[in-house]
Design an enzyme around this catalytic site. Structure first.
Site, PDB file in Angstrom:
ATOM      1  CB  SER A  23      -3.041 -65.868 -29.516  1.00  8.70           C
ATOM      2  OG  SER A  23      -4.250 -65.207 -29.744  1.00  8.70           O
ATOM      3  CD  GLN A 100     -11.011 -67.303 -27.437  1.00  9.19           C
ATOM      4  OE1 GLN A 100     -11.142 -68.136 -28.331  1.00  9.19           O
ATOM      5  NE2 GLN A 100     -10.450 -66.115 -27.639  1.00  9.19           N
ATOM      6  CE1 TYR A 183     -16.034 -68.139 -35.357  1.00 10.39           C
ATOM      7  CE2 TYR A 183     -14.292 -67.137 -34.040  1.00 10.39           C
ATOM      8  CZ  TYR A 183     -14.689 -67.938 -35.106  1.00 10.39           C
ATOM      9  OH  TYR A 183     -13.755 -68.529 -35.916  1.00 10.39           O
ATOM     10  NE  ARG A 231      -8.272 -62.574 -28.995  1.00  3.75           N
ATOM     11  CZ  ARG A 231      -7.326 -63.257 -29.641  1.00  3.75           C
ATOM     12  NH1 ARG A 231      -7.654 -64.177 -30.535  1.00  3.75           N
ATOM     13  NH2 ARG A 231      -6.053 -63.032 -29.389  1.00  3.75           N
ATOM     14  CG  LEU A 302       0.503 -59.758 -39.454  1.00  8.49           C
ATOM     15  CD1 LEU A 302       0.317 -58.840 -40.648  1.00  8.49           C
ATOM     16  CD2 LEU A 302       1.114 -61.083 -39.899  1.00  8.49           C
ATOM     17  NE  ARG A 325      -2.170 -67.472 -39.646  1.00  9.73           N
ATOM     18  CZ  ARG A 325      -3.290 -66.837 -39.282  1.00  9.73           C
ATOM     19  NH1 ARG A 325      -3.219 -65.896 -38.362  1.00  9.73           N
ATOM     20  NH2 ARG A 325      -4.453 -67.156 -39.804  1.00  9.73           N
TER      21      ARG A 325
END
Length: 359
Positions: A23, A100, A183, A231, A302, A325
């Protein structure tokens, strides 16, 4: 039986060797928008770690589009050389390089996370931010964003067009438009941040207009046989905000316009959001959009284990799994996931001697 996570996926002329995607994650490690050896090692190590697709961090289409002064950019031709080197290495590892393209809007002009993520005023090297409307993210910010007028809107559209042209020259094979996380494009989509009374505000059709114009101008430069992603934040997690039903409607339109996959995230628009964090908390949105808009989706948020990711694919909730992450914690994520799913995938020959259970 072979796992779905390690099955290939073909989108237009590109075939991903597996469904594992890095990502986009800001590194806040650039000067004047330039990529450097940090980006080469960061992205390159994940390519050698076996992922199918790497989407480069939110890359600013103009200096004022950056989140922080240390953000990566693609607003001038001089940026291309290093990006091309990074992409060449990614391809050499049998991975696909993606980018991106982003504009931070009112969430721009802040310090890096390890510097407090504070809004920078002009004396601190900050700059005037822009948005759909003159509404700040925090009430105590030192200055308001400027509501984009028609000329400002056309400048942003032109910046996306020029950035796309450079992305093609730099060798990217997947392009994602960032319309999520509060954004600029998201600021136009949501009624919480868009109180305009012109053709870009009010109705759903007006609020999505800017995003559709960005998609159209990107498509004018992006090869039609290469994948185009968008996205979105499927919900603002705040009363009166952008919601899953609008996300489905937008996704249906984006598919009709030629977008290949919706990368489904959520939140990030307002500081008073209430997000119920738990494993797979965003997956139902990816599933809803996939099934109701009949479009490919990516799930993120997650998702940390191979079996968890495999179940999402087996349940037909998404087509790709994006890791953020967890991939920072483990650049060799696919190599570990292959072991967990009893898949025998190719390791870099330099690492073969360390392969677990190797005779």
């Amino acid at each position: 039986m072979a796992s779905l996570l390690f099955s290939p996926l073909t989108i237009k002329k590109i075939t991903l060797k597996n469904r594992i995607v890095i990502s986009p994650m800001c590194q806040y490690s650039s000067v004047d928008g330039f990529a450097n050896d940090w980006h080469l090692v960061h992205l390159g190590s994940r390519a050698s770690g076996g992922v199918g697709l790497i989407i480069q961090e939110a890359t600013a289409v103009s200096p004022e589009a950056r989140i922080s002064p240390s953000d990566l950019g693609i607003w001038k031709d001089e940026h291309i050389e290093k990006l091309k080197q990074i992409n060449k290495f990614i391809v050499s590892q049998n991975s696909i390089p993606g980018i991106q393209l982003a504009h931070a809007g009112r969430k721009a002009s802040v310090s890096a996370p390890w510097e407090g993520n504070k809004k920078l005023d002009f004396a601190q090297g900050g700059w005037q931010t822009v948005s759909s409307s003159a509404i700040p993210y925090h009430d105590d910010e030192p200055f308001l964003p400027t509501a984009l007028d028609e000329n400002g809107i056309q400048k942003v559209i032109s910046d996306f067009k020029s950035a796309t042209k450079r992305a093609v020259e730099a060798g990217y094979q997947v392009l994602e438009i960032h319309g999520a996380h509060g954004y600029l494009l998201h600021q136009f989509l949501s009624p919480l941040t868009n109180n305009r009374t012109d053709a870009y505000g009010g109705s759903f059709e007006n609020r999505i207009r800017f995003t559709l114009e960005i998609v159209q101008v990107v498509q004018s430069e992006w090869p039609s046989d290469l994948p185009l992603f968008v996205r979105i934040s499927a919900t603002d997690w705040a009363e009166g905000g952008w919601n899953p039903e609008e996300s489905v409607k937008l996704s249906e339109i984006l598919k009709e316009k030629g977008v290949d996959l919706i990368d489904v995230s959520s939140g990030g628009l307002v500081s008073h959001q209430q997000i119920p964090l738990h494993p797979n908390y965003q997956v139902p949105f990816a599933e809803k959009i996939k099934k109701e808009a009949n479009v490919l989706t990516g799930a993120v948020g997650l998702i940390t284990h191979a079996i968890q990711a495999e179940e999402i694919l087996n349940n037909n909730q998404a087509d790709l799994i994006l890791f953020a992450r967890e991939s920072l914690r483990n650049p060799n994520l696919p190599l570990d996931f292959a072991r967990d799913l009893n898949e025998d995938i190719q390791w870099p020959k330099q690492y073969e001697r360390a392969k677990i259970n190797k005779p």
